[in-house]
Scaffold this motif. Structure first.
Motif, PDB file in Angstrom:
ATOM      1  N   THR A 148       0.842  -1.216   0.000  1.00 43.80           N
ATOM      2  CA  THR A 148       0.000   0.000   0.000  1.00 43.80           C
ATOM      3  C   THR A 148       0.870   1.256   0.000  1.00 43.80           C
ATOM      4  O   THR A 148       2.019   1.248   0.420  1.00 43.80           O
ATOM      5  CB  THR A 148      -0.908   0.052   1.242  1.00 43.80           C
TER       6      THR A 148
ATOM      7  N   LYS B   4       1.207   4.873   1.531  1.00 40.06           N
ATOM      8  CA  LYS B   4       0.708   5.793   2.556  1.00 40.06           C
ATOM      9  C   LYS B   4       1.566   7.050   2.576  1.00 40.06           C
ATOM     10  O   LYS B   4       1.527   7.826   3.510  1.00 40.06           O
ATOM     11  CB  LYS B   4       0.788   5.113   3.936  1.00 40.06           C
ATOM     12  N   ASP B   5       2.357   7.231   1.521  1.00 41.42           N
ATOM     13  CA  ASP B   5       3.293   8.344   1.530  1.00 41.42           C
ATOM     14  C   ASP B   5       2.588   9.656   1.194  1.00 41.42           C
ATOM     15  O   ASP B   5       1.830   9.722   0.233  1.00 41.42           O
ATOM     16  CB  ASP B   5       4.402   8.055   0.499  1.00 41.42           C
ATOM     17  N   PRO B   6       2.836  10.730   1.945  1.00 38.85           N
ATOM     18  CA  PRO B   6       2.145  11.994   1.682  1.00 38.85           C
ATOM     19  C   PRO B   6       2.705  12.753   0.489  1.00 38.85           C
ATOM     20  O   PRO B   6       2.035  13.592  -0.090  1.00 38.85           O
ATOM     21  CB  PRO B   6       2.385  12.792   2.968  1.00 38.85           C
ATOM     22  N   ILE B   7       3.946  12.459   0.118  1.00 36.48           N
ATOM     23  CA  ILE B   7       4.562  13.248  -0.950  1.00 36.48           C
ATOM     24  C   ILE B   7       4.471  12.545  -2.305  1.00 36.48           C
ATOM     25  O   ILE B   7       4.131  13.151  -3.298  1.00 36.48           O
ATOM     26  CB  ILE B   7       6.048  13.531  -0.627  1.00 36.48           C
ATOM     27  N   TYR B   8       4.788  11.263  -2.348  1.00 38.10           N
ATOM     28  CA  TYR B   8       4.889  10.566  -3.637  1.00 38.10           C
ATOM     29  C   TYR B   8       3.643   9.760  -3.970  1.00 38.10           C
ATOM     30  O   TYR B   8       3.012   9.185  -3.096  1.00 38.10           O
ATOM     31  CB  TYR B   8       6.089   9.609  -3.619  1.00 38.10           C
ATOM     32  N   ASN B   9       3.305   9.697  -5.278  1.00 37.48           N
ATOM     33  CA  ASN B   9       2.263   8.772  -5.759  1.00 37.48           C
ATOM     34  C   ASN B   9       2.945   7.468  -6.066  1.00 37.48           C
ATOM     35  O   ASN B   9       3.534   7.306  -7.130  1.00 37.48           O
ATOM     36  CB  ASN B   9       1.659   9.291  -7.078  1.00 37.48           C
ATOM     37  N   LEU B  10       2.892   6.510  -5.146  1.00 38.79           N
ATOM     38  CA  LEU B  10       3.668   5.287  -5.343  1.00 38.79           C
ATOM     39  C   LEU B  10       2.833   4.192  -5.976  1.00 38.79           C
ATOM     40  O   LEU B  10       1.659   4.041  -5.667  1.00 38.79           O
ATOM     41  CB  LEU B  10       4.208   4.809  -3.986  1.00 38.79           C
ATOM     42  N   PRO B  11       3.446   3.411  -6.902  1.00 34.36           N
ATOM     43  CA  PRO B  11       2.690   2.300  -7.497  1.00 34.36           C
ATOM     44  C   PRO B  11       2.517   1.189  -6.476  1.00 34.36           C
ATOM     45  O   PRO B  11       3.480   0.771  -5.835  1.00 34.36           O
ATOM     46  CB  PRO B  11       3.606   1.840  -8.640  1.00 34.36           C
TER      47      PRO B  11
ATOM     48  N   SER C 142      11.908   3.421  -4.688  1.00 34.97           N
ATOM     49  CA  SER C 142      12.205   2.752  -3.426  1.00 34.97           C
ATOM     50  C   SER C 142      13.300   3.500  -2.704  1.00 34.97           C
ATOM     51  O   SER C 142      13.875   4.448  -3.220  1.00 34.97           O
ATOM     52  CB  SER C 142      12.670   1.320  -3.701  1.00 34.97           C
ATOM     53  N   ALA C 143      13.622   3.038  -1.510  1.00 36.19           N
ATOM     54  CA  ALA C 143      14.690   3.659  -0.728  1.00 36.19           C
ATOM     55  C   ALA C 143      16.020   3.525  -1.457  1.00 36.19           C
ATOM     56  O   ALA C 143      16.839   4.435  -1.443  1.00 36.19           O
ATOM     57  CB  ALA C 143      14.777   2.998   0.640  1.00 36.19           C
TER      58      ALA C 143
ATOM     59  N   GLN D  87      13.709   6.891  -4.840  1.00 36.35           N
ATOM     60  CA  GLN D  87      12.347   7.238  -5.284  1.00 36.35           C
ATOM     61  C   GLN D  87      12.287   7.783  -6.714  1.00 36.35           C
ATOM     62  O   GLN D  87      11.641   8.789  -6.966  1.00 36.35           O
ATOM     63  CB  GLN D  87      11.687   8.272  -4.344  1.00 36.35           C
TER      64      GLN D  87
ATOM     65  N   ARG E   1       9.244  -1.448  -0.273  1.00 42.74           N
ATOM     66  CA  ARG E   1      10.064  -0.457  -0.964  1.00 42.74           C
ATOM     67  C   ARG E   1      10.956   0.336  -0.019  1.00 42.74           C
ATOM     68  O   ARG E   1      11.908   0.973  -0.443  1.00 42.74           O
ATOM     69  CB  ARG E   1       9.198   0.487  -1.796  1.00 42.74           C
ATOM     70  N   THR E   2      10.667   0.320   1.303  1.00 40.97           N
ATOM     71  CA  THR E   2      11.501   1.076   2.231  1.00 40.97           C
ATOM     72  C   THR E   2      12.663   0.233   2.759  1.00 40.97           C
ATOM     73  O   THR E   2      13.498   0.735   3.490  1.00 40.97           O
ATOM     74  CB  THR E   2      10.689   1.572   3.436  1.00 40.97           C
TER      75      THR E   2
ATOM     76  N   GLY F  99      11.486  11.580  -7.295  1.00 42.63           N
ATOM     77  CA  GLY F  99      10.174  12.012  -7.760  1.00 42.63           C
ATOM     78  C   GLY F  99      10.139  12.304  -9.247  1.00 42.63           C
ATOM     79  O   GLY F  99       9.222  12.955  -9.736  1.00 42.63           O
TER      80      GLY F  99
END
Lengths: 169, 279, 548
Positions: free
Chosen positions: C206, C208-215, C246-247, C251, C288-289, C374
């Motif tokens: 899932t 839940k990141d506030p900055i990135y639109n992650l797949p 990912s980390a 990103q 991804r982290t 980004g």
């Protein structure tokens, strides 16, 4: 509490070690031969004669020493006991492409197999290589040994000769 | 036949799952800043770093980006600890390590895992307490969604060579458990060398004029603080505490801040945090 | 409490069946046990940190039960606490894996923790490497089915093991392999052997990141070909992965590609091998982290020769998942016996060379810098090689039997090593020349002595090192050894230290106990953008391993 449990587990297992007198058979795992064909380890046999299974890797120096020592006596042993050596390489995809060139470079003549993800090694409960097993004509494991030092192959010969005598009886 | 169908279904299910993202890849976040007098939930981040850690400036930049989104709601301090924070000649002779920082590092096992890493409200996020940079955004966002359960009011002053802190804590709901209060002193914008491997952030391999942000200098009442209340606090209660600590002459008194937070002694989780500049 | 109960129940059932196992009709129990523990002493000279516990231990117990087509097993692990150099999140004890499997003719199904590899592992490999602390077993379901001879199908789904818990993401994969020689009767004995394979792997996590639109779903596919014709062998694999910020890749939204090509010619006494590899943004983890050695879905091995001698292994190469191009070539030749050069028994020579460069990275446009978070990151033309050198290894090895009882191995290794990229700390490119002499003398009555002399010459890093080792063995049970590694060439005279080591081992069939006492050098382990310091240590290390 957890440590006490660990000790109890070890104790029970050690006693069950002595309780088990039945011989182990070779577990059924899929590995490949050097032609890339998938082979089932439970099918390992040598026409009723004993055979050796030895785990090794191209980067394992004691394994190379063991195979060099066995190469020196392999022909004699085959004449005397009919034994065959199945050499199982645990080289993963980093070095598995090097196995065939490596054995050709050394001139070894055993039966080679590739266990790239260590499935057979795990199923045989092998922790360190080299680790060598001797199986009787029925495919039962009757002896095993880990690590190698020069002269260690003599113990293997004694076991094989013992098997020959047993079979004649 | 049945087995083939089973496998076919499995494979089609797998193949149908693929998210290719189209630009823009980032969302512009307004940060929902409030100018009302309402109490806001703030999040406390302890960022473990070292001046010889070449990846740290890139990661710190990420933290600063989050700070620019969340403003005062994100309180972060930098703790220099571990093998990459040791002094070494000729340009890295400064030692930002502190007893408090070392004790926190040993307690949460941070730098032995890797550097840089952070603790976000000292809380477990998706299975980990020690979080790598890619997890900070999600962890901080999750923590800020919580309703504030306490308000902290700080009044730190510098009188002579001593830092005095008067703090008032007011529960906003019934809080159960043993809660501790910790007060740390941090110094902002300390300039010294920092190793770097990212041309975008600064020169490589060293940034000679790097500004270390909110560096932990000392704790006012011990690394793990004092007991604030136990076993329960009601909204009718209010707690006042006074701490005093000598100011080290090497600190820049115009850039000192007090960071004060309350946390659950059992779970280590931080309930609320507040940061204020020392006048 | 739950764990204790589960363990006790498992054990009781296994033990009662052990008693009956004497008649093979009841099935077989087997297992293995390994423990390593170390007593640490503080040693400020070598920089060994104080270990508050003084005693650290890792323990592993594997148990399995097999009856006919059914088998089941579990692994129990205990860390009180994990040895230095292991991830400290391995803490406490627990059931690290448990599984049950049914295998009948062409069909196999496994539930629980399992290990698997698709092709060369470029897309998926879950495996165990205890010395590195890697265990990314997948906990879920796996099905293997061979509908006709020569076609092998695999499907799996599950979550990775993460210490004593599960990783965040869900991994799904399918693999198909077709062996033409097994499939068609006409091809069975042909000298041309061909195998094709293809796989698809995807993961879900899932956002839940506030900055990135992650797949949330990231998929990757791969194809491979293996060809053998008489003495020629060829293997190639290509993999493609969609955007996976990912980390590790900071990103970026670039897709990932990997290509691996390997060809060899080998005949008795001679072989030649050439391998090429190109990796571009192929870090693939179920979370991804994640960083370090955790939660990797795929396996990107380095295309360099592993070194087995202490000094030649001082500067090992670690694959850069974010991008690298590598080449390795090797020639082995056995000079025949009874020739002037070969001597009485023959001499084998191995010449090996490998070189690793970065991929070429070009900026997407003027406003976005290379690798900027980004964004798409960068573009990388497939056939171009980057300028930055990561690693180079040239080595030459001779093996010769001097007489009936004396064997000699001599090696020369020249390594060029980029510490900034490989270790993540600033430093000059290290040029290290290492020479090794390894002599084994066989004595009477199964006794033998082995002697190793090594020397490392470098003007960078810690300077020159010298090493000597003597090992005395009484086959098959005992061996004793004394070793010293001396950093005599360190530019800092305080650091010219001796790292001595005394070792002893006792082996009885499949059980082995090894004890060593002495000092160990420190090292840095960096994977991706995050580094971990493996501290120096001084103390007693005991390893026990057995199986039953």
């Amino acid at each position: 509490m957890k440590r006490i449990l660990l000790i109890i587990i070890s104790g029970i297992l050690l006693t069950s070690l002595h309780a088990q007198k039945a011989k182990s058979t070779i577990p059924s795992v899929t590995i490949r031969n050097l032609d890339g064909v998938q082979v089932n380890t439970a099918d390992f046999s040598n026409d009723g004669k004993p055979f050796i299974i030895s785990f090794w890797a191209t980067y394992c120096k004691p394994c190379v020493r063991e195979f060099n020592s066995l190469t020196d006596v392999y022909e004699e042993w085959q004449e005397e006991t009919g034994v065959k050596l199945f050499a199982i390489s645990i080289d993963d995809s980093r070095t598995s492409n090097n196995v065939l060139p490596f054995i050709n470079g050394k001139g070894w003549e055993f039966d080679f197999y590739l266990d790239v993800n260590s499935d057979f090694k795990r199923a045989m409960n092998v922790n360190l290589v080299p680790h060598t097993f001797i199986c009787n004509g029925k495919g039962e494991i009757i002896w095993q040994h880990t690590s190698f030092a020069e002269g260690g192959e003599m113990e293997m010969l004694e076991i094989l000769r013992g098997l020959l005598i047993e079979e004649k009886e | 036949m049945k087995k083939t169908i089973l496998l076919f279904i499995a494979i089609s299910a797998i193949i149908s799952s693929c998210d290719v993202i189209e630009p823009p890849y980032t969302t512009t976040n307004t940060g929902q800043d409030t100018t009302t007098n309402q109490v806001v939930q703030k999040v406390y981040v302890e960022y473990f770093t070292g001046h010889k850690c070449i990846n740290c400036p890139t990661e710190a930049a990420q933290l600063k980006a989050l700070k620019s989104i969340y403003g005062d709601k994100l309180v972060f301090i930098s703790i220099h600890s571990g093998a990459f924070a040791t002094p070494s000649a000729p340009n890295y002779l400064v030692d930002y390590r502190t007893i408090t920082g070392n004790e926190l590092d040993a307690n949460f096992d941070v730098t032995t895992i890797s550097v840089p890493n952070s603790l976000v409200n000292r809380k477990q996020y998706e299975g980990d307490v020690v979080l790598p940079s890619a997890a900070w955004g999600g962890a901080i966002a999750a923590e800020l969604l919580r309703m504030p359960q306490a308000a902290i009011c700080l009044n730190p002053t510098l009188s002579g060579n001593s830092i005095e802190l008067k703090a008032g804590i007011k529960p906003l709901a019934q809080i159960e458990g043993t809660f501790m209060i910790s007060a740390y002193i941090v110094e902002d914008s300390i300039m010294s060398w920092q190793k770097n491997n990212n041309i975008e952030i600064g020169p490589t391999p060293d940034i000679t004029d790097y500004y270390h942000r909110y560096v932990l200098r000392t704790s006012m009442n011990g690394t793990f603080g004092d007991t604030l209340f136990c076993p329960v606090a009601m909204p009718t209660d209010s707690f006042n505490i006074n701490y005093s600590t000598p100011a080290d002459p090497t600190w820049n008194t115009s850039k000192l801040y007090v960071v004060c937070f309350i946390y659950n002694k059992e779970t280590d989780e931080v309930l609320q945090v507040e940061m204020k500049k020392i006048k | 409490m739950k764990r204790l109960l589960t363990v006790s129940i498992c054990l009781l059932t296994l033990i009662t069946s052990t008693v009956f196992a004497q008649e093979q009709k009841m099935g077989e129990i087997r297992g293995d046990f390994q423990t390593d523990f170390q007593l640490y002493q503080e040693d400020s000279l070598i920089g060994a940190p104080p270990v508050p516990e003084k005693f650290l231990m890792n323990g592993y117990l594997n148990l399995s039960y097999t009856k006919g087509d059914f088998s089941a097993g579990m692994r129990y692990e205990a860390y009180y606490n994990a040895l230095l150099g292991f991830d400290p999140r391995y803490k406490g004890n627990g059931i690290a894996s448990r599984w049950a499997s049914y295998k009948h003719k062409d069909f196999e199904i496994t539930a629980g923790n399992f290990y698997e590899q698709f092709g060369g592992g470029t897309l998926l490999r879950s495996y165990e490497d205890r010395s590195l602390g890697i265990d990314n077993s997948i906990d879920g379901f796996k099905i293997i089915y061979s509908p006709v001879s020569g076609i092998y199908l695999k499907g799996l789904v599950g979550q990775h093991r993460y210490f004593f818990d599960k990783g965040q993401g869900i991994v799904r994969g399918a693999d198909a392999e077709i062996n033409l020689n097994e499939m068609f009767e006409k091809w069975k004995d042909k000298s041309l052997r061909l195998t094709f394979g293809g796989s698809f792997v995807s993961k879900y996590q899932t956002d839940k990141d506030p900055i990135y639109n992650l797949p949330e779903n990231v998929g990757a596919f791969a194809g491979r070909v293996t060809m053998q014709y008489k003495k020629i062998n060829m293997f190639s694999e290509y993999a493609y992965k969609i955007n996976d910020p990912s980390a590790i890749n900071k990103q970026i939204y670039k897709d990932g590609q990997a290509l691996f090509l390997s060809g060899s010619y080998s005949t008795k006494g001679f072989s030649a091998l050439l391998s090429l590899k190109r990796i571009d943004n192929m870090n693939f983890r179920s979370d991804r982290t994640a960083t370090g050695n955790m939660l990797q879905i795929n396996y990107l091995p380095s295309l360099t020769r592993p070194h087995a001698y202490s000094l030649s292994a001082f500067y090992p190469y670690a694959t850069q998942a974010n991008g690298e191009t590598a080449v390795q070539g090797q020639v082995t030749y056995k000079i025949p016996k009874n020739t002037k050069l070969g001597g009485k028994y023959g001499t084998d020579i191995t010449l090996n060379f490998s070189r690793v460069h970065d991929i070429q990275r070009n900026a997407i446009n003027d406003t976005i810098s290379i690798g900027q978070s980004g964004t798409l990151g960068y573009t990388s033309p497939f056939l171009k090689i980057g300028d930055e050198l990561f690693f180079q290894d040239f080595n030459l090895a001779f093996g010769r039997r001097l007489n009936k009882n004396l064997r000699l191995i001599a090696e020369y290794v020249y390594i060029v090593y980029n510490p900034e990229v490989i270790e993540g700390h600033a430093g000059n490119m290290v040029h290290a020349h290492t020479g090794v002499l390894d002599l084994t003398l066989k004595l009477k009555n199964k006794k033998s002595i082995r002697c190793e002399l090594q020397h490392l010459y470098t003007e960078q890093d810690e300077g020159n090192w010298a090493m000597a080792l003597i090992e005395f063995a009484v086959a098959p049970k005992w061996s004793f050894g004394v070793q010293d590694i001396y950093n005599y060439g360190n530019s800092n005279s305080d650091k010219r230290l001796h790292y001595y080591l005394l070792s002893f081992s006792y082996t009885h069939n499949s059980s082995r106990m090894a004890i060593s006492y002495g000092k160990q050098r420190e090292g840095i382990v960096c994977v991706g953008g995050v580094c971990r310091n493996v501290p120096a240590s001084n103390g007693l290390l005991v390893s026990v391993t057995t199986n039953f």
